[in-house]
Motif scaffolding. Structure first.
Motif, short mmCIF file in Angstrom:
data_model
loop_
_atom_site.label_atom_id
_atom_site.label_comp_id
_atom_site.label_asym_id
_atom_site.label_seq_id
_atom_site.Cartn_x
_atom_site.Cartn_y
_atom_site.Cartn_z
N LEU A 122 -48.89 13.00 16.34
CA LEU A 122 -49.93 13.91 16.24
C LEU A 122 -51.33 13.50 15.90
CD1 LEU A 122 -50.08 14.68 13.21
CD2 LEU A 122 -48.52 16.55 13.54
N LYS A 123 -52.26 14.12 15.92
CA LYS A 123 -53.74 13.72 15.72
C LYS A 123 -54.30 14.86 14.64
CE LYS A 123 -56.32 12.12 18.83
NZ LYS A 123 -57.26 12.30 19.86
N VAL A 124 -55.10 14.39 13.42
CA VAL A 124 -55.85 15.25 12.73
C VAL A 124 -57.48 15.10 12.94
CG1 VAL A 124 -56.06 15.88 10.25
CG2 VAL A 124 -53.82 15.02 11.09
N ILE A 125 -58.05 16.09 13.07
CA ILE A 125 -59.59 16.01 13.14
C ILE A 125 -60.12 16.82 12.05
CG2 ILE A 125 -61.04 16.75 14.95
CD1 ILE A 125 -58.96 16.66 17.17
N ASP A 126 -61.38 16.18 11.78
CA ASP A 126 -62.22 16.79 10.96
C ASP A 126 -63.32 17.51 11.68
OD1 ASP A 126 -63.82 17.79 8.89
OD2 ASP A 126 -64.39 15.85 8.02
N PRO A 127 -63.15 18.81 11.74
CA PRO A 127 -64.09 19.60 12.45
C PRO A 127 -65.67 19.46 12.07
CG PRO A 127 -62.94 21.16 11.46
CD PRO A 127 -62.24 19.73 11.10
N THR A 128 -65.64 19.29 10.77
CA THR A 128 -67.15 19.14 10.29
C THR A 128 -67.72 17.92 10.68
OG1 THR A 128 -66.44 17.99 8.29
CG2 THR A 128 -66.71 20.46 8.33
N SER A 129 -66.93 16.84 11.44
CA SER A 129 -67.63 15.59 11.76
C SER A 129 -67.61 15.60 13.44
CB SER A 129 -66.58 14.67 11.53
OG SER A 129 -65.22 14.46 12.22
N GLN A 149 -66.18 12.43 14.67
CA GLN A 149 -66.50 11.08 14.12
C GLN A 149 -65.08 10.57 13.15
OE1 GLN A 149 -70.38 11.35 12.27
NE2 GLN A 149 -71.20 9.48 13.53
N LYS A 150 -64.57 11.74 12.62
CA LYS A 150 -63.59 11.39 11.76
C LYS A 150 -62.20 11.98 12.29
CE LYS A 150 -62.34 12.00 6.75
NZ LYS A 150 -62.83 12.45 5.59
N GLN A 151 -61.32 11.22 12.72
CA GLN A 151 -60.29 11.73 13.30
C GLN A 151 -59.27 10.49 12.95
OE1 GLN A 151 -60.27 12.52 17.53
NE2 GLN A 151 -61.53 10.77 18.20
N ALA A 152 -57.91 11.09 12.77
CA ALA A 152 -56.81 10.12 12.80
C ALA A 152 -55.50 10.33 13.72
CB ALA A 152 -56.35 10.01 11.38
N GLU A 153 -55.26 9.50 14.31
CA GLU A 153 -54.17 9.42 15.35
C GLU A 153 -52.85 9.03 14.55
OE1 GLU A 153 -52.61 8.79 19.91
OE2 GLU A 153 -54.13 7.52 19.12
N LEU A 154 -51.84 9.74 14.03
CA LEU A 154 -50.82 9.30 13.42
C LEU A 154 -49.69 8.76 14.30
CD1 LEU A 154 -51.06 12.22 10.73
CD2 LEU A 154 -52.17 10.09 10.54
N LEU A 155 -49.35 7.71 13.96
CA LEU A 155 -48.28 7.09 14.71
C LEU A 155 -46.95 6.77 13.91
CD1 LEU A 155 -50.29 3.99 16.37
CD2 LEU A 155 -50.16 6.36 17.11
N ALA A 156 -45.83 6.45 14.37
CA ALA A 156 -44.52 6.23 13.85
C ALA A 156 -44.54 4.88 13.38
CB ALA A 156 -43.40 6.78 14.75
N GLU A 157 -44.23 4.62 11.94
CA GLU A 157 -44.15 3.39 11.46
C GLU A 157 -42.61 2.62 11.12
OE1 GLU A 157 -47.49 2.48 8.35
OE2 GLU A 157 -47.21 4.68 8.32
N VAL A 158 -41.85 3.82 11.53
CA VAL A 158 -40.21 3.59 11.39
C VAL A 158 -39.65 4.10 12.55
CG1 VAL A 158 -40.26 3.06 9.11
CG2 VAL A 158 -40.00 5.26 9.93
N SER A 159 -38.76 3.29 13.16
CA SER A 159 -37.80 4.13 13.96
C SER A 159 -36.78 5.01 13.42
CB SER A 159 -37.29 2.90 14.98
OG SER A 159 -38.03 2.26 15.49
N ALA A 215 -58.45 16.47 4.96
CA ALA A 215 -58.49 17.88 5.33
C ALA A 215 -59.05 17.91 6.78
CB ALA A 215 -59.13 18.64 4.40
N GLY A 216 -58.34 19.01 7.57
CA GLY A 216 -58.77 19.04 8.89
C GLY A 216 -57.89 19.98 9.93
N ILE A 217 -58.00 19.72 11.19
CA ILE A 217 -57.25 20.61 11.89
C ILE A 217 -56.42 19.56 12.62
CG2 ILE A 217 -57.32 22.15 13.95
CD1 ILE A 217 -59.91 22.96 12.99
N VAL A 218 -55.10 19.95 12.96
CA VAL A 218 -54.28 19.53 13.69
C VAL A 218 -54.34 19.55 15.23
CG1 VAL A 218 -51.51 19.16 14.43
CG2 VAL A 218 -52.30 19.60 12.14
N GLY A 219 -54.30 18.42 16.02
CA GLY A 219 -54.54 18.44 17.50
C GLY A 219 -53.59 17.37 18.11
N GLY A 220 -53.22 17.68 19.34
CA GLY A 220 -52.39 16.74 20.05
C GLY A 220 -51.08 16.28 19.69
N ARG A 221 -50.48 17.47 19.41
CA ARG A 221 -49.16 17.10 18.90
C ARG A 221 -48.36 16.41 20.04
NH1 ARG A 221 -44.81 21.84 17.05
NH2 ARG A 221 -42.85 20.92 17.56
#
Length: 380
Positions: A213-220, A74-84, A192-198
């Motif tokens: 990369l992606k950060v996932i909260d395993p408790t969710s 339920q709680k995950q964030a896909e981190l994207l580049a905001e600058v080149s 806080a979480g675990i890195v996934g999808g580098r």
């Protein structure tokens, strides 16, 4: 004379051969049921160890709608580049645990630092111009009160002060913008979480919008599945769900229904159900999962899947009874997701012994001999 003796001896041998055969007058080619039974009885008995057998007994069999789907966070964030910029460093890898604010990826910030330095210099100059315009305006206001300068000169000074103030505000805005751009070269964990999808490595070019990369909260992590819409009447919030995950079929996980989608999917005619996982498990997002909602539990006979032999739509077990091995067709009921066993509707009774793992070339009706020892319990 010798030739006559040889001929007589040959005739005697032929007559002796013709007269040979069973004394009881039966045909030596006869292979009727009696002789076949005799042959079977002379075959050595198959030796079976107790741990290869399973005693059929009454169990509690859970039944209810089957739910299938996958594990989702339920709680995950896909981190994207905001600058080149060029990726200078990736500090975390897949599976690494992170705390909120930890630095994950560093981009090349050279150009952004230079831009910020230029913006700060422009702000300094604009501040000086504004201060000078303010001082000039104050002097003219003082002189205007004594009639030493014209009203027009005072108004011109006010316009210059306002323009200088606008330039200073623009310079400050640029400093804020360049500071934000510089901050975007450091990608940090939002929680806080675990890195996934580098997705990147050092030296890659990160364009705006590129996944890093992606950060996932395993408790969710939740089990999100679907059930047929015609069984939605059996589902209630809080019901227990036993499910298994692909790759970990030997383990049963527990959960409770926490949400039921009130809208039926028009394409599949199924309803989405979300199951909160109870207990701490090492689960992976995206894994296929299948389970059963425990709407009912009853006593009945069951057999593990390892004992079943399937031929098309029919199912069989190999039963050992009265020293014989027999292939018995059974009628199967629902599968208990928790134990993995199938309910037995017909074909067996309590106390029957069946082969736990029927492998090899088994013969229906073969003689068997049991070793001494306890019979194996059911696999769960």
């Amino acid at each position: 004379m010798l030739q006559r003796i040889l001929i007589v001896l040959s005739l005697l041998c032929v007559l002796t051969a013709c007269g040979s055969g069973p004394k009881d007058g039966t045909d030596p080619k006869d292979t009727g049921p009696a002789q076949a039974a005799s042959a079977t009885s002379s075959t050595p008995a198959m030796l079976i160890a107790p741990q290869d057998l399973l005693e059929i007994s009454l169990d509690q069999i859970a039944s209810g709608p089957v739910i299938s789907g996958s594990l989702q966070a339920q709680k995950q964030a896909e981190l994207l580049a905001e600058v080149s910029a060029i990726v200078m460093q990736v500090l975390k890898d897949d599976g690494d645990t992170v705390e909120k604010g930890d630095l994950l990826v560093r981009l090349d910030d050279t150009a952004f630092r230079q831009a910020l330095s230029s913006a700060r210099e422009a702000e300094r100059v604009a501040q000086q111009g504004f201060d000078q315009a303010e001082r000039q305006l104050e002097r003219l206001k003082t002189l205007s009160s004594t009639g030493a300068v014209s009203i027009q000169a005072e108004e011109d000074a006010e316009l210059k002060s306002s323009a200088a103030e606008s330039e200073l505000a623009a310079a400050r805005t640029r400093v804020v913008q360049e500071s934000q751009q510089l901050a975007r070269t450091e990608i940090r964990a939002p929680f806080a979480g675990i890195v996934g999808g580098r997705e990147v490595s050092s030296g890659d070019t990160a364009q705006i919008g590129k996944a890093l990369l992606k950060v996932i909260d395993p408790t969710s992590i939740r089990f999100t599945g679907f059930i047929p819409s015609d069984q939605i009447r059996l589902i209630e919030i809080g019901q227990i769900v036993d499910f298994r995950v692909g790759g970990q079929r030997d383990q049963v996980f527990k959960g409770r229904i926490e949400r039921v989608n009130p809208v039926v999917d028009p394409g599949t005619r199924q309803v989405s159900v979300q199951v909160a996982i109870t207990g701490e498990y090492n689960l992976t997002v995206g894994m296929f999962a299948e389970g059963r909602v425990q709407t009912e539990s009853r006593a009945g006979l069951s057999v593990p899947e390892s004992s079943l032999v399937r031929l098309g739509d029919q199912a069989y077990v190999w039963r050992v009874k009265n020293g014989k091995l027999n292939k018995i067709e059974v009628g199967l009921g629902a599968r208990d997701t928790q134990s993995g066993s199938y309910a037995i509707n017909t074909g067996l009774v309590a106390g029957d012994l069946v082969l736990l793992h029927p492998l090899g070339a088994l013969v229906d009706g073969a003689n068997v001999e049991l070793k001494q020892g306890p019979v194996a319990g059911k696999e769960g």
